[in-house]
Design a protein around this motif. Structure first.
Motif, PDB file in Angstrom:
ATOM      1  N   LEU A 124       0.245  -0.849  -0.084  1.00 11.22           N
ATOM      2  CA  LEU A 124       0.077   0.231  -0.094  1.00 11.22           C
ATOM      3  C   LEU A 124       0.506   0.687  -0.746  1.00 11.22           C
ATOM      4  O   LEU A 124       0.634   2.265  -0.715  1.00 11.22           O
ATOM      5  N   ASP A 125       2.389   1.588   0.665  1.00 11.39           N
ATOM      6  CA  ASP A 125       2.900   2.163   0.787  1.00 11.39           C
ATOM      7  C   ASP A 125       3.733   2.604  -0.688  1.00 11.39           C
ATOM      8  O   ASP A 125       3.421   4.237  -1.552  1.00 11.39           O
ATOM      9  N   GLU A 126       4.391   1.650  -1.747  1.00  6.58           N
ATOM     10  CA  GLU A 126       4.363   1.686  -3.115  1.00  6.58           C
ATOM     11  C   GLU A 126       3.297   1.580  -3.710  1.00  6.58           C
ATOM     12  O   GLU A 126       3.905   3.081  -4.702  1.00  6.58           O
ATOM     13  N   LEU A 127       2.204   1.420  -3.522  1.00  6.18           N
ATOM     14  CA  LEU A 127       0.998   1.799  -4.138  1.00  6.18           C
ATOM     15  C   LEU A 127       0.948   3.375  -3.972  1.00  6.18           C
ATOM     16  O   LEU A 127       0.552   3.963  -5.074  1.00  6.18           O
ATOM     17  N   PHE A 128       0.359   4.009  -2.875  1.00  9.24           N
ATOM     18  CA  PHE A 128       0.145   5.757  -2.522  1.00  9.24           C
ATOM     19  C   PHE A 128       1.354   6.980  -2.637  1.00  9.24           C
ATOM     20  O   PHE A 128       1.147   7.249  -3.934  1.00  9.24           O
ATOM     21  N   GLU A 129       2.645   5.915  -3.331  1.00 11.96           N
ATOM     22  CA  GLU A 129       3.747   7.082  -3.608  1.00 11.96           C
ATOM     23  C   GLU A 129       3.926   7.235  -5.136  1.00 11.96           C
ATOM     24  O   GLU A 129       3.683   8.306  -5.508  1.00 11.96           O
ATOM     25  N   ALA A 130       2.967   6.322  -5.635  1.00 11.26           N
ATOM     26  CA  ALA A 130       3.248   5.903  -7.424  1.00 11.26           C
ATOM     27  C   ALA A 130       2.295   6.809  -7.680  1.00 11.26           C
ATOM     28  O   ALA A 130       2.178   7.639  -7.719  1.00 11.26           O
ATOM     29  N   LEU A 131       0.721   6.733  -7.278  1.00  9.26           N
ATOM     30  CA  LEU A 131      -0.323   7.562  -7.032  1.00  9.26           C
ATOM     31  C   LEU A 131      -0.353   9.044  -6.618  1.00  9.26           C
ATOM     32  O   LEU A 131       0.017   9.813  -7.729  1.00  9.26           O
ATOM     33  N   THR A 132       0.668   9.196  -5.820  1.00 11.46           N
ATOM     34  CA  THR A 132       0.911  10.732  -5.167  1.00 11.46           C
ATOM     35  C   THR A 132       1.652  11.396  -6.539  1.00 11.46           C
ATOM     36  O   THR A 132       1.263  12.583  -6.424  1.00 11.46           O
ATOM     37  N   LEU A 133       2.711  10.326  -6.423  1.00 16.49           N
ATOM     38  CA  LEU A 133       3.652  11.208  -7.752  1.00 16.49           C
ATOM     39  C   LEU A 133       2.598  11.236  -8.963  1.00 16.49           C
ATOM     40  O   LEU A 133       3.190  12.598 -10.205  1.00 16.49           O
TER      41      LEU A 133
END
Length: 175
Positions: free
Chosen positions: A71-80
């Protein structure tokens, strides 16, 4: 990734189909070893460095059922992507039932205007490998003009030709 489980399956698929398989493992107290389907891997001591490397060299994200790190990596990608810090590439949530409540919560955020409704377009959710392949072909391979290239081994990177394979794997560490 570069460890066991779904990361190993992805590395194996790339490895056995002529792709160059690279792993980025995070150093944790209960360390996971690199899986045997990697041509090259690095062990990274900090999560933010691993996320940066995973995103920098990506043209798509496929999010499989996972835990907090996923989830951390998912939301980091979505935020960027949302903030246009990186190119908009496809983000696929694979496993409709597993990701159902997460997807519904993101829809609720859009409904309550916590995020823009257009942010919902950043996600593609499916259970179908065929649908995912079509989506990735359209929104990554064609969009970015990706083509398969033959990888040439470089002796200074520790890569040595294997007579039976197109690529020579490193022996994965088990520590």
């Amino acid at each position: 990734g570069g460890g066991p489980g779904i990361m190993e399956a992805a590395n194996k698929g790339a490895y056995e189909n002529g792709g160059y398989s690279v792993g980025c493992n995070i150093i944790l107290p209960s360390e996971q070893g690199a899986n045997p389907y990697l041509h090259k891997w690095i062990d990274i001591p900090y999560f933010f460095v691993r996320k940066f490397l995973l995103i920098k060299y990506s043209y798509a994200f496929v999010v499989m059922p996972g835990g907090i790190g996923t989830l951390d990596e998912l939301f980091e990608a979505l935020t960027l992507i949302q903030t246009k810090m990186i190119n908009h590439f496809p983000v696929v949530l694979f496993g409709k039932e597993y990701h159902r409540e997460l997807y519904e919560h993101i829809q609720l955020m859009a409904k309550n205007e916590s995020i823009d409704r257009e942010d919902m377009e950043l996600l593609f959710i499916t259970d179908s490998v065929e649908e995912m392949s079509i989506h990735l072909n359209t929104h990554a391979i064609q969009k970015f003009g990706l083509v398969k290239k033959t990888y040439k081994t470089r002796w200074w990177l520790g890569e040595y030709p294997d007579k039976n394979r197109k690529y020579a794997p490193q022996t994965a560490r088990t520590s």
